[in-house]
Write a protein that holds these residues in place. Structure first.
Motif, short mmCIF file in Angstrom:
data_model
loop_
_atom_site.label_atom_id
_atom_site.label_comp_id
_atom_site.label_asym_id
_atom_site.label_seq_id
_atom_site.Cartn_x
_atom_site.Cartn_y
_atom_site.Cartn_z
N ALA A 210 7.95 4.79 -6.87
CA ALA A 210 6.71 5.09 -6.15
C ALA A 210 6.22 6.50 -6.44
CB ALA A 210 6.94 4.93 -4.64
N ILE A 211 7.14 7.40 -6.77
CA ILE A 211 6.77 8.79 -7.00
C ILE A 211 6.39 9.05 -8.46
CG2 ILE A 211 7.62 11.18 -6.92
CD1 ILE A 211 9.36 10.36 -4.57
N ALA A 212 7.19 8.52 -9.38
CA ALA A 212 6.94 8.81 -10.79
C ALA A 212 7.35 7.61 -11.64
CB ALA A 212 7.70 10.05 -11.23
N ALA A 213 6.37 6.81 -12.06
CA ALA A 213 6.62 5.67 -12.94
C ALA A 213 5.29 5.16 -13.46
CB ALA A 213 7.37 4.57 -12.20
N ASP A 214 5.35 4.43 -14.56
CA ASP A 214 4.14 3.79 -15.08
C ASP A 214 4.29 2.28 -15.10
OD1 ASP A 214 5.97 3.50 -17.06
OD2 ASP A 214 4.87 4.64 -18.57
N ALA A 215 5.42 1.79 -14.60
CA ALA A 215 5.66 0.35 -14.47
C ALA A 215 6.83 0.16 -13.51
CB ALA A 215 5.96 -0.30 -15.82
N GLY A 216 6.86 -0.97 -12.84
CA GLY A 216 7.93 -1.23 -11.90
C GLY A 216 7.39 -1.82 -10.61
N LEU A 217 8.24 -2.49 -9.88
CA LEU A 217 7.82 -3.15 -8.65
C LEU A 217 7.38 -2.12 -7.60
CD1 LEU A 217 10.69 -5.79 -8.53
CD2 LEU A 217 8.32 -6.19 -9.19
N GLY A 218 8.15 -1.06 -7.45
CA GLY A 218 7.77 -0.01 -6.51
C GLY A 218 6.51 0.71 -6.93
N TYR A 219 6.36 0.94 -8.21
CA TYR A 219 5.15 1.59 -8.73
C TYR A 219 3.92 0.78 -8.39
CZ TYR A 219 1.54 2.33 -12.27
OH TYR A 219 0.33 2.51 -12.90
N ARG A 220 3.98 -0.54 -8.57
CA ARG A 220 2.81 -1.38 -8.34
C ARG A 220 2.44 -1.42 -6.86
NH1 ARG A 220 -0.24 -2.13 -12.31
NH2 ARG A 220 1.70 -2.46 -13.50
N ILE A 221 3.45 -1.49 -6.00
CA ILE A 221 3.18 -1.54 -4.56
C ILE A 221 2.45 -0.28 -4.10
CG2 ILE A 221 4.29 -1.46 -2.29
CD1 ILE A 221 6.37 -3.41 -3.36
N PHE A 222 2.94 0.87 -4.54
CA PHE A 222 2.32 2.12 -4.09
C PHE A 222 1.03 2.42 -4.84
CE2 PHE A 222 6.40 2.56 -2.15
CZ PHE A 222 6.18 3.37 -1.05
N LEU A 223 0.83 1.78 -5.98
CA LEU A 223 -0.43 1.96 -6.70
C LEU A 223 -1.58 1.28 -5.96
CD1 LEU A 223 -1.96 2.91 -9.29
CD2 LEU A 223 -1.40 0.66 -10.25
N VAL A 224 -1.34 0.06 -5.47
CA VAL A 224 -2.42 -0.72 -4.85
C VAL A 224 -2.56 -0.46 -3.35
CG1 VAL A 224 -2.16 -2.53 -6.58
CG2 VAL A 224 -0.95 -2.74 -4.41
N ARG A 225 -1.63 0.30 -2.76
CA ARG A 225 -1.72 0.52 -1.31
C ARG A 225 -2.97 1.30 -0.94
NH1 ARG A 225 -0.35 5.76 0.11
NH2 ARG A 225 0.59 6.96 -1.58
N ARG A 226 -3.46 2.15 -1.84
CA ARG A 226 -4.66 2.93 -1.54
C ARG A 226 -5.89 2.04 -1.39
NH1 ARG A 226 -4.72 6.26 -7.10
NH2 ARG A 226 -2.49 6.15 -6.63
N TYR A 227 -5.82 0.83 -1.97
CA TYR A 227 -6.93 -0.12 -1.85
C TYR A 227 -6.67 -1.17 -0.76
CZ TYR A 227 -7.48 1.85 -6.52
OH TYR A 227 -7.58 2.71 -7.59
N LEU A 228 -5.56 -0.98 -0.03
CA LEU A 228 -5.17 -1.95 1.01
C LEU A 228 -5.05 -3.36 0.45
CD1 LEU A 228 -7.33 -0.72 4.03
CD2 LEU A 228 -4.96 -0.15 3.50
N SER A 229 -4.51 -3.47 -0.76
CA SER A 229 -4.40 -4.77 -1.44
C SER A 229 -3.15 -5.50 -0.96
CB SER A 229 -4.37 -4.58 -2.95
OG SER A 229 -5.53 -3.93 -3.40
#
Length: 269
Positions: free
Chosen positions: A211-230
């Protein structure tokens, strides 16, 4: 109290809580959408199915990757490395500390203290020391899991009947032979059980690092889309992570029962 359900009844009882949760979710989602058609907190199941199909079967427009499978492969690779290295280190150090009094006196307290350090507290240090690449994420899993494995294995070794070790030494076995031929076969089932208990924490550390530093991964994707409330992406991802953890736990259980059936005889009774 002493009624043991049959196989069919056991399956039904196991599925019942999931069915109830699904019913509650469908009702809650319908009520929220009726009150607010733009509500994103509880998306309908049909909406999540469409989104999941897109993530699974349709390539991303920018990268061309199948998003869910790319994220899953990245996360499982990190998880496998972290768990594998932790298991090896936990086994070697645990046997040494539990079997050798000198090792126990020298490192037992250190391992106990290290196991009390919250792994997430050292995550910034790991990023500084190891950078933002793959290594820091794997090291976080190792730091979070290995001390607990070492403590558990060492306590299990220390609790083994001393008569077995004395008999082996009386027959001329060296310390190395005692560790390999007497201790190791008996401690492997415990290691597998410990790894099963560590799957949850391992996923927690992995997702936190991604969630903090990645360009791929399950945690990365979850925290990437949270800003859009997806939530139509987040909820399927959470369900997918849970399924992966369950399947990994089931695989370890099957391996343990096949490789060391004698260790599960008591449970079978």
């Amino acid at each position: 109290m002493n009624v043991v359900p049959g196989r069919g009844a056991r399956i039904i009882l196991a599925m019942l809580p999931f069915i109830l949760i699904a019913i509650i979710y469908v009702i809650g989602s319908a009520e929220r959408r009726a009150a607010n058609p733009d509500d994103k907190l509880l998306p309908p199941v049909s909406e999540m199915v469409v989104t999941s199909k897109r993530l699974v079967a349709e390539p991303d427009r920018r990268s061309g990757d199948y998003v869910l499978w790319t994220d899953t492969a990245a996360s499982l690779r990190r998880l496998a490395l972290g768990l594998g290295i932790s298991a090896l280190a936990g086994l070697i150090l645990g046997i040494a500390i539990g079997l050798l009094p000198v090792a126990g006196a020298g490192f037992g307290t250190l391992v106990a203290v290290l196991s009390m350090i919250p792994p997430m507290a050292v995550l910034p240090i790991l990023f500084i020391v190891f950078g933002l690449g793959e290594l820091s994420k794997v090291v976080l899993i190792i730091v979070g899991i290995t001390p607990m494995l070492v403590r558990d294995i060492s306590l299990e070794v220390a609790g083994m009947p001393r008569e077995q070790l004395i008999k082996a030494q009386t027959l001329g076995a060296s310390t190395w032979q005692v560790a390999i031929r007497v201790v190791l076969p008996q401690i492997m089932p415990r290691l597998i059980k410990c790894l099963r208990l560590m799957i949850g924490p391992a996923f927690l550390f992995l997702i936190s690092a991604e969630a903090i530093a990645a360009d791929a991964g399950l945690g990365y994707r979850i925290f990437l889309v949270r800003r859009y409330l997806s939530m139509d992406v987040i909820l399927p991802y959470v369900a997918w992570i849970t399924l992966l953890a369950y399947l990994l736990d089931l695989a370890l259980s099957l391996i343990g029962r096949r490789a060391f059936p004698w260790a599960y005889e008591q449970e079978a009774r």
